[in-house]
Design an enzyme around this catalytic site. Structure first.
Site, short mmCIF file in Angstrom:
data_model
loop_
_atom_site.label_atom_id
_atom_site.label_comp_id
_atom_site.label_asym_id
_atom_site.label_seq_id
_atom_site.Cartn_x
_atom_site.Cartn_y
_atom_site.Cartn_z
N TRP A 179 0.81 -1.18 0.12
CA TRP A 179 -0.11 0.14 0.15
C TRP A 179 0.83 1.28 -0.01
CZ3 TRP A 179 -0.40 3.97 3.68
CH2 TRP A 179 -1.31 4.97 3.32
N GLU A 220 -3.19 -2.90 -2.64
CA GLU A 220 -4.21 -2.48 -1.95
C GLU A 220 -4.46 -1.00 -2.57
OE1 GLU A 220 -3.69 -1.72 2.21
OE2 GLU A 220 -5.86 -1.03 2.67
N LYS A 222 -7.07 2.57 -2.87
CA LYS A 222 -7.62 3.32 -2.08
C LYS A 222 -8.42 4.68 -2.92
CE LYS A 222 -6.36 5.96 2.23
NZ LYS A 222 -5.47 5.99 3.20
N HIS A 256 -11.89 1.86 1.73
CA HIS A 256 -11.27 2.45 0.64
C HIS A 256 -12.25 2.61 -0.57
CE1 HIS A 256 -6.78 1.62 2.09
NE2 HIS A 256 -7.71 2.28 3.08
N HIS A 280 -8.62 -6.24 3.85
CA HIS A 280 -8.47 -5.37 4.91
C HIS A 280 -9.72 -5.02 5.61
CE1 HIS A 280 -4.03 -3.55 4.72
NE2 HIS A 280 -3.99 -4.87 4.82
N ASP A 288 -12.67 7.06 5.56
CA ASP A 288 -11.60 5.82 6.04
C ASP A 288 -11.02 5.98 7.56
OD1 ASP A 288 -9.89 3.62 5.86
OD2 ASP A 288 -8.58 4.80 4.66
N ASP A 290 -11.00 4.05 10.05
CA ASP A 290 -10.12 2.81 10.63
C ASP A 290 -10.83 2.40 12.10
OD1 ASP A 290 -8.31 1.64 8.62
OD2 ASP A 290 -7.80 3.86 8.50
N ASP A 319 -7.60 -4.50 9.66
CA ASP A 319 -6.99 -3.16 9.42
C ASP A 319 -7.67 -1.91 10.13
OD1 ASP A 319 -5.26 -0.98 8.68
OD2 ASP A 319 -5.83 -0.94 6.50
C1 RNT Z 1 -4.34 2.65 4.47
C2 RNT Z 1 -4.32 1.35 4.27
C3 RNT Z 1 -2.95 0.49 4.81
C4 RNT Z 1 -2.78 0.75 6.28
C5 RNT Z 1 -1.70 -0.05 7.03
C6 RNT Z 1 -1.25 0.50 8.18
O1 RNT Z 1 -5.43 3.69 4.34
O2 RNT Z 1 -5.48 0.87 4.73
O3 RNT Z 1 -3.45 -0.61 4.67
O4 RNT Z 1 -3.64 1.13 6.80
O5 RNT Z 1 -0.85 -0.42 5.87
ZN ZN Z 2 -5.63 -1.32 4.54
#
Ligand code: RNT
Ligand code: ZN
Length: 412
Positions: A179, A220, A222, A256, A280, A288, A290, A319
């Site tokens: 990523w 990954e 986003k 994402h 994730h 986003d 988290d 994640d």
């Molecule tokens: C960031 C991504 C990524 C990170 C990690 C820490 O938006 O989701 O995966 O959260 O690599």
């Molecule tokens: Zn991620």
């Protein structure tokens, strides 16, 4: 209701709860080390950069490899089953001077491997394309400066080596997820150039020799990052296209996409395209953000897709990073929630529901989809936990609170 009564009730709709318990025990979820210290890592003392943001200031975060390992180990005791731990390159263990990212190797991760063997977990890995002076402008593999790109290409290759080392030592294929934050705050004048440079850098990384059976690279995508709102080089479309061309896997992060998009709906398309899907599991709240994953509709829908399409086709990694609550509790809760949703999905007779869909019996399908939601899942979950030797209910929180008092709050 007892487990045996629940078992009988499920049997009437064609569900074998014993099989569900066995199948759930086989699913190893990759627990992200970075919830333990707010994506800090062991190289710098500053927080994470690269368009991601942890919020909160709850006391007790892990400050050293030993503390982080100890916290993970503690959390794992409260989670049924055997799992994996997902490391980031910035969590290397450095003795005196910090070894730079383009020079990292197995040596910095030996203590993790030793620990993983002791605890009985497998490891996954992630290059860290953020929290570094050469990522200060959030342009890494697509940076216009060739020397900066070269540095990050080298980092990527080092990470494939480290992943291969994990796989070999722990006798389990290692997923290594790429990523990068690369993007622009405001409207770019050139959207193609950075993507061409990104593809070129990724090609250089994946051209390196690595054991394709042992190392599973994923890329990954986003939508946007903080301070990178207008353009993301590794957008969903770019990642799908690149991954298909390069023969690697695309990774879906639940945070994402546009908030109203159904991430669960994408899973079958990914599976159709790639044969395997990497995840994730996260929870976006308006963005986003988290947050710790909850047993909500999004998680349920994703878990159902995973179960219907055979969990062995999925790489499930969590994640999220919430710094406003006890970090050990955040791990335990999220891991258990993921498992609960997988189990709930296993307790639904999908074959008969699919037949109803094909026969266009939509009334019956709707009614049964809803009624099945209230079947006695709790009894099966409790039995699963009992067999795994962990508390089935919120009793685990008391254990975490004691750990907080005895260990976490002493970290000042
Ligand atoms: C960031 C991504 C990524 C990170 C990690 C820490 O938006 O989701 O995966 O959260 O690599
Ligand atoms: Zn991620």
């Amino acid at each position: 209701m007892s487990y045996n009564e629940a078992k009988k009730k499920y049997a009437k709709i064609g569900i074998d709860t014993e099989k569900a318990i066995k199948d759930l025990a086989k699913i190893a979820i990759s627990m992200h080390c970075w919830q333990g210290d707010d994506v800090g890592g062991f190289e710098t003392t500053g927080g994470a950069s690269g368009g991601i943001q942890t919020t909160g200031n709850y006391p007790g975060k892990a400050r050293t490899p030993e503390e982080l390992m100890g916290d993970i180990e503690f959390a794992l005791k409260l989670i049924p089953g055997s799992h994996r731990v997902n490391l980031h390159a910035c969590y290397g263990v450095h003795t005196d001077k910090v070894v730079d990212r383009n020079k990292l190797g197995p040596k910095q991760f030996e203590p993790w491997v030793k620990w993983a063997k002791k605890v009985g977990v497998k490891l996954d890995f992630n290059p860290t394309f953020f929290s570094h002076p050469l990522a200060a402008d959030s342009l890494t593999l697509s940076n216009p400066d060739p020397s900066v790109r070269k540095f990050w290409v080298e980092h990527g290759i080092r990470c494939l080596e480290i992943a291969e080392y994990f796989a070999k030592e722990l006798k389990s294929p290692c997923c290594v997820n790429f990523w990068c934050p690369d993007g622009c705050k405001d409207e770019p004048s050139d959207r193609l150039g950075p993507r061409q440079r990104m593809a070129d850098s990724l090609n250089k990384i994946f051209k390196a020799r690595y054991n394709k059976k042992a190392v599973i690279p994923t890329l990954e995508s986003k939508l946007f990052g903080i301070g990178l709102e207008s353009y993301t080089v590794n957008s969903h479309e770019f990642v799908m296209g690149y991954a298909m061309k390069a023969g690697i896997l695309a990774l879906l992060d639940m945070g994402h996409f546009h908030i109203s998009e159904s991430v669960a709906d994408k899973i079958s398309s990914f599976l159709y395209t790639f044969g395997k899907v990497a995840f994730h599991i996260s929870r976006p709240v308006r963005w986003d953000s988290d947050h710790v994953i909850r047993q909500n509709d999004d998680l349920r829908a994703a878990a159902q897709e995973i179960v219907k399409m055979d969990p062995s086709n999925f790489i499930i990694a969590l994640d999220y990073f919430d710094a406003s609550i006890n970090r050990v509790a955040a791990w335990v809760l999220g891991m258990r929630n993921m498992q609960k949703e997988l189990l709930k999905a296993m307790l639904v007779p999908w074959n008969s529901l699919k037949a109803m869909q094909d026969a266009q019996e939509f009334t019956v399908q709707l009614v049964l989809q809803e009624e099945y939601k209230n079947y006695p899942f709790e009894e099966v979950w409790a039995e699963f936990c009992r067999r795994a030797g962990v508390p089935a209910d919120e009793a685990w929180l008391k254990t975490v609170q004691k750990y907080e008092k005895d260990v976490l709050l002493k970290r000042v």
